[in-house]
Design a protein around this motif. Sequence first.
Motif, PDB file in Angstrom:
ATOM      1  N   MET A 190       4.060   9.134  10.320  1.00  0.00           N
ATOM      2  CA  MET A 190       3.893  10.255   9.498  1.00  0.00           C
ATOM      3  C   MET A 190       2.514  10.966   9.943  1.00  0.00           C
ATOM      4  O   MET A 190       2.392  12.051   9.987  1.00  0.00           O
ATOM      5  CB  MET A 190       4.426  10.359   7.959  1.00  0.00           C
ATOM      6  N   GLU A 216       7.706   0.666   5.011  1.00  0.00           N
ATOM      7  CA  GLU A 216       7.248   1.677   4.500  1.00  0.00           C
ATOM      8  C   GLU A 216       5.782   2.218   5.051  1.00  0.00           C
ATOM      9  O   GLU A 216       5.548   3.070   5.638  1.00  0.00           O
ATOM     10  CB  GLU A 216       7.014   1.502   3.102  1.00  0.00           C
ATOM     11  N   THR A 217       4.900   1.174   5.183  1.00  0.00           N
ATOM     12  CA  THR A 217       3.542   1.270   5.845  1.00  0.00           C
ATOM     13  C   THR A 217       3.673   1.828   7.270  1.00  0.00           C
ATOM     14  O   THR A 217       3.021   2.848   7.670  1.00  0.00           O
ATOM     15  CB  THR A 217       2.739  -0.085   5.663  1.00  0.00           C
ATOM     16  N   ARG A 227       4.618   5.521   7.117  1.00  0.00           N
ATOM     17  CA  ARG A 227       3.564   6.189   6.657  1.00  0.00           C
ATOM     18  C   ARG A 227       2.540   6.768   8.061  1.00  0.00           C
ATOM     19  O   ARG A 227       1.989   7.664   8.036  1.00  0.00           O
ATOM     20  CB  ARG A 227       2.668   5.719   5.545  1.00  0.00           C
ATOM     21  N   LYS A 228       2.284   5.420   8.525  1.00  0.00           N
ATOM     22  CA  LYS A 228       1.318   5.567   9.773  1.00  0.00           C
ATOM     23  C   LYS A 228       2.069   6.488  10.562  1.00  0.00           C
ATOM     24  O   LYS A 228       1.462   7.364  11.508  1.00  0.00           O
ATOM     25  CB  LYS A 228       1.207   4.317  10.376  1.00  0.00           C
TER      26      LYS A 228
END
Lengths: 276, 276
Positions: free
Chosen positions: B214, B207-208, B211-212
């Motif tokens: 994105m 998930e991390t 997000r990066k």
Amino acid sequence: MQVIQKIEELRQHITHLKDNSLSIGLVPTMGALHNGHISLIQKAKEENQKIIVSIFVNPKQFGKGEDFERYPRTLQTDIDICQKAGVDILFTPDADEIYHNDPIKILAPSKSGNILEGARRKGHFDGVLEIVLRLLNLTQANRAYFGKKDAQQLLIIQQMVRNLFLPVKIVGCPIIRDSKGLALSSRNRYLSKAGYEQALQIPLALETIGRKIMGGEYCCESLKQIGLESLRQIEVDYLAIVDHQLNDIKEIKKNESLILLVAKIEGVRLLDNLWI
Amino acid sequence: MQVIQKIEELRQHITHLKDNSLSIGLVPTMGALHNGHISLIQKAKEENQKIIVSIFVNPKQFGKGEDFERYPRTLQTDIDICQKAGVDILFTPDADEIYHNDPIKILAPSKSGNILEGARRKGHFDGVLEIVLRLLNLTQANRAYFGKKDAQQLLIIQQMVRNLFLPVKIVGCPIIRDSKGLALSSRNRYLSKAGYEQALQIPLALETIGRKIMGGEYCCESLKQIGLESLRQIEVDYLAIVDHQLNDIKEIKKNESLILLVAKIEGVRLLDNLWI
């Protein structure tokens, strides 16, 4: 008759045939068609609504130093023969569409794929299965037709169909011979006239063995001796008597035995056999 | 729902379905069914008229020392799940009907089959293809459904279908997660409560990374560092960023990239991934 080279075009035709529930008979060949191939096409026509013949000189089934480059290519004559025989689709793909980079590999059975022809032509049956499996999948054939002359090939293809549960029936068809008895093969044209005369000893030897069996001689060792005796003047690669799993046998059993003979004449390996 | 064990019985059903031109969706599983499998069945039901689920704990895809013996077998529960999900045929074959002696062998691509999972589980993908090819042939499925969780498996199966021209569409389906985010797997049940809590770091790390990306970070080296940073407390087997041919890449490309993460917790290898 449609002559199709591109896989995508073939697929569209197959989808159409399948949507109309038409049965498909496939005759896979390497071209240089002769009466043996025509007999396969005729048999296919008796049993299926649509007939596909493929012509593809499959590089994967030729070993180093074999006759891939020299193998006869007679496309225009082949087209005429197929047209006349009532073929619906003649499929002549390019190697670079059939084989991709870093592909899935198919290996022939480690035992039956590495004896007899397999021992002499390393990787040959892997190559045969690679192409036959692709053609069966592409054409979605209900039945596919192979000559009994290439007996080991036929048995290994039948084994692939059983092992992988392919939804196709493999039909083995009788050997077709010329007027003097030589089993038809695209490689016969490599022979000189003298070589051809020598080659006639091959079917004669098998005929002699067959007559002995009819006469009650079931001992394979004796039958081999009789065969080799009559082949003294030519170079025999092997004369083997096996069952349909290609195991050597000591005694003939009716409907379960196979006599395989390969001789080399003028550098040409000639295969013939007798299904008992 | 029919529960079928024998190949011959399955074949009769398939012939009947094909004669009636009914489309077939196949969901191949090793049983121990969970919501991930159910989502595959649901997707198959949307797209096909008849649904076959197979349950077969395939010995050929387990290496020595792996968990073949221990792998969860929950047949009665699986039957109930399939019944409730509206499956038409549940196929539960025996290994001795699926695999024969001295068979044709299938080898996964030498490159993509021997990296990542393939490097750690020698012969694993050969075994996967051996069973998937047989099931596709047996069921003559129009479509077959696989989870994206086993990303490399999905890509290699798609490659087999392309290489061998199999007349089937392979459908990759989204990863299904539990309420805390862990990707569902039959092997999750091997984890203790503490192990489960640790395992949650796997989806968190992905998930991390997501997000990066994105946020505009496309450099794979940086993304890997960020991921590994957040996974410091568990044993990471590998964190790889590849394209859909499984080649390592340096920069993320939208719709062409895949982040593969495998971590080992309490001796259990847990796979998760992110398709970008």
